[in-house]
Design a protein around this motif. Structure first.
Motif, short mmCIF file in Angstrom:
data_model
loop_
_atom_site.label_atom_id
_atom_site.label_comp_id
_atom_site.label_asym_id
_atom_site.label_seq_id
_atom_site.Cartn_x
_atom_site.Cartn_y
_atom_site.Cartn_z
N ALA A 16 0.82 -1.21 0.00
CA ALA A 16 0.00 0.00 0.00
C ALA A 16 0.85 1.26 0.00
O ALA A 16 0.55 2.23 -0.71
N LYS A 17 1.92 1.27 0.79
CA LYS A 17 2.79 2.45 0.84
C LYS A 17 3.45 2.69 -0.51
O LYS A 17 3.56 3.84 -0.97
N LEU A 132 -4.51 5.51 4.99
CA LEU A 132 -3.34 4.67 5.28
C LEU A 132 -2.57 5.19 6.49
O LEU A 132 -1.89 4.41 7.16
N VAL A 133 -2.66 6.49 6.76
CA VAL A 133 -2.04 7.03 7.97
C VAL A 133 -2.65 6.35 9.19
O VAL A 133 -1.96 5.94 10.12
N ILE A 138 1.49 5.18 7.85
CA ILE A 138 2.49 5.73 6.94
C ILE A 138 2.76 7.19 7.30
O ILE A 138 1.95 7.85 7.94
N ASN A 139 3.92 7.69 6.92
CA ASN A 139 4.26 9.10 7.09
C ASN A 139 3.78 9.84 5.85
O ASN A 139 4.41 9.77 4.79
N TYR A 140 2.66 10.55 5.97
CA TYR A 140 2.06 11.19 4.81
C TYR A 140 3.02 12.16 4.13
O TYR A 140 3.14 12.19 2.90
N GLY A 141 3.72 12.98 4.92
CA GLY A 141 4.62 13.98 4.35
C GLY A 141 5.72 13.36 3.50
O GLY A 141 6.02 13.84 2.41
N GLN A 192 -5.35 -4.11 1.74
CA GLN A 192 -6.38 -3.33 1.10
C GLN A 192 -6.96 -2.32 2.09
O GLN A 192 -6.84 -2.48 3.31
N LEU A 193 -7.59 -1.28 1.55
CA LEU A 193 -8.20 -0.27 2.41
C LEU A 193 -9.34 -0.91 3.20
O LEU A 193 -10.16 -1.64 2.64
N GLN A 194 -9.38 -0.61 4.48
CA GLN A 194 -10.43 -1.17 5.34
C GLN A 194 -11.69 -0.33 5.25
O GLN A 194 -11.63 0.87 5.01
N GLU A 195 -12.81 -1.00 5.46
CA GLU A 195 -14.09 -0.29 5.45
C GLU A 195 -14.13 0.74 6.57
O GLU A 195 -13.53 0.55 7.63
N GLN A 196 -14.83 1.83 6.32
CA GLN A 196 -14.94 2.89 7.31
C GLN A 196 -15.76 2.41 8.50
O GLN A 196 -16.61 1.54 8.39
N THR A 197 -15.47 3.02 9.65
CA THR A 197 -16.30 2.76 10.81
C THR A 197 -17.69 3.35 10.56
O THR A 197 -17.83 4.39 9.94
#
Length: 390
Positions: A16-17, A132-133, A138-141, A192-197
């Motif tokens: 993902a990163k 992903l943060v 992950i370090n977005y910057g 994979q991206l997880q579903e939102q709460t």
């Protein structure tokens, strides 16, 4: 990157990163060509400056419409990835049609359509990045900085190819870059991206309900005015500096230096600003902006211009990182709404209005434009004091 097979279906997987890094590299390479050089390509096709100005003004409006219309439709974790796929495929088809159809109506329609299709790509990357943060820290910057590097590379590379092979390389380079971005959109993330709460029962999380919250209104206005103060700079600084006798090479140097400073800040943002609050980051961006626009209004001395162009790291990058940090602090089911309002209103509508107003103010050899940029930032002092963002 690896190949996984499930029920005779081969799926390409990438960390993902690595995916989000590659996404920013691909898209900002496109953006680094489209923003500075699309008008150059249109001019090479015989489109007048007045017509180009009209198309770009309408394009800013369509960017707002695109963000406000498309982003709220994201309902699932995979929604941003699917939208990236649809948008890049549509942009690719639009660009390929331009190879064969280059009359005024085709060029105008394609320019407006590309503004509509490409506008959501930045907030979509930010939505995936902020997810992903939270999900894998992950370090977005550090990830986002590669987009800035790619922007510099794209602008520099196309500048060289124009000199070597002519203006048609602008179109072909964008086609190739969009094709790679489309291929990237077909690759699965791992994880994979997880579903939102799920939101709390009876919670209304649409855009209108968010806009009724004072902290959201302050957020949009603060970010809109700080980032919107760049409108005149983006649109007219090169014209102003040219009218003052500064060479195109030195103008390119000044722009490249500002983005390089942005890259450095994003690389070291955790060490420099990890303990800062969102409001403190915005305050520094505000003060840096007042200094930057004040100096630009008073001098065209290259040494001073080089110095204050490094302030772009604070006026743009730091403010953007503050916005991303604030959005990441929100409940997960609200993040898309916050990102939509930030991109469509803060960076879109407000920027479009201020760009339009700047066109009325600008005159060659007149630095009033930079004073104007500083003045529109002054209300941010009051807004920051009243903003309860924690």
């Amino acid at each position: 990157m690896e190949l996984l097979t499930h029920k005779d279906v081969t799926v390409l997987n990438i960390a993902a990163k690595s995916w989000i890094t590659a996404y920013f590299v691909c898209f900002f390479f496109i953006w680094g060509i489209f923003l500075p050089f699309w008008s150059v390509w249109l001019a090479s096709k015989g489109i007048s400056p007045e017509q180009i100005g009209t198309l770009f003004s309408l394009g800013l409006v369509l960017r707002f419409v695109s963000n406000i219309g498309l982003l709220p439709r994201l309902k699932t974790a995979k929604g941003p990835l699917k939208m990236v796929c649809y948008l890049t495929f549509s942009a690719l088809v639009c660009l390929l049609l331009l190879v064969y159809f280059q009359g005024w109506y085709a060029l105008a329609a394609a320019t407006l359509l590309l503004n509509f299709l490409l506008a959501p790509m930045v907030p979509l990357g930010d939505i995936i990045g902020t997810r992903l943060v939270k999900q894998i820290q992950i370090n977005y910057g550090k990830v986002r900085l590669w987009g800035s590097v790619s922007f510099i590379v794209g602008s520099t590379f196309v500048g060289w190819t124009i000199g070597e092979f002519g203006h048609e390389t602008i179109l072909w380079l964008i086609i190739v870059a969009v094709f790679f971005n489309y291929c990237l959109s077909l690759i699965n993330l791992n994880p994979q991206l997880q579903e939102q709460t799920k939101p709390k029962q009876h919670t209304n999380n649409n855009l209108m309900s968010l806009m009724k919250q004072p902290k959201v209104i302050y957020f949009i206005l603060i970010m809109g005015l700080i980032q919107g103060s760049h409108a005149a700079y983006y649109s007219f600084s090169a014209l102003y500096w040219t009218s003052m006798g500064i060479s195109e090479f030195n103008i390119a140097l000044l722009w490249g230096l500002s983005v390089f400073a942005e890259v450095l800040l994003m690389r070291f943002n955790d060490k420099l600003f990890g303990s800062w609050s969102v409001k403190q980051m915005c305050l520094l961006a505000l003060i840096a902006g007042l200094i930057r626009w004040g100096v630009l209004s008073q001098t065209t001395d290259m040494a001073l211009l080089i110095l204050v162009q490094t302030f772009h790291a604070f006026t743009f990058a730091l403010a953007h990182l503050a916005a991303m940090r604030f959005i990441a602090m929100q409940e997960e089911h609200l993040m898309v709404g916050y990102q939509t309002l930030y991109s469509s209103v803060g960076l879109g509508l407000i920027m479009a209005v201020l760009t339009f107003l700047s066109g009325w103010i600008y005159a060659p050899q007149d630095s009033t434009l930079f004073i104007w940029m500083g003045c529109i930032m002054l209300p941010v002092f009051i807004l920051l004091k009243r903003w309860k963002c924690d």
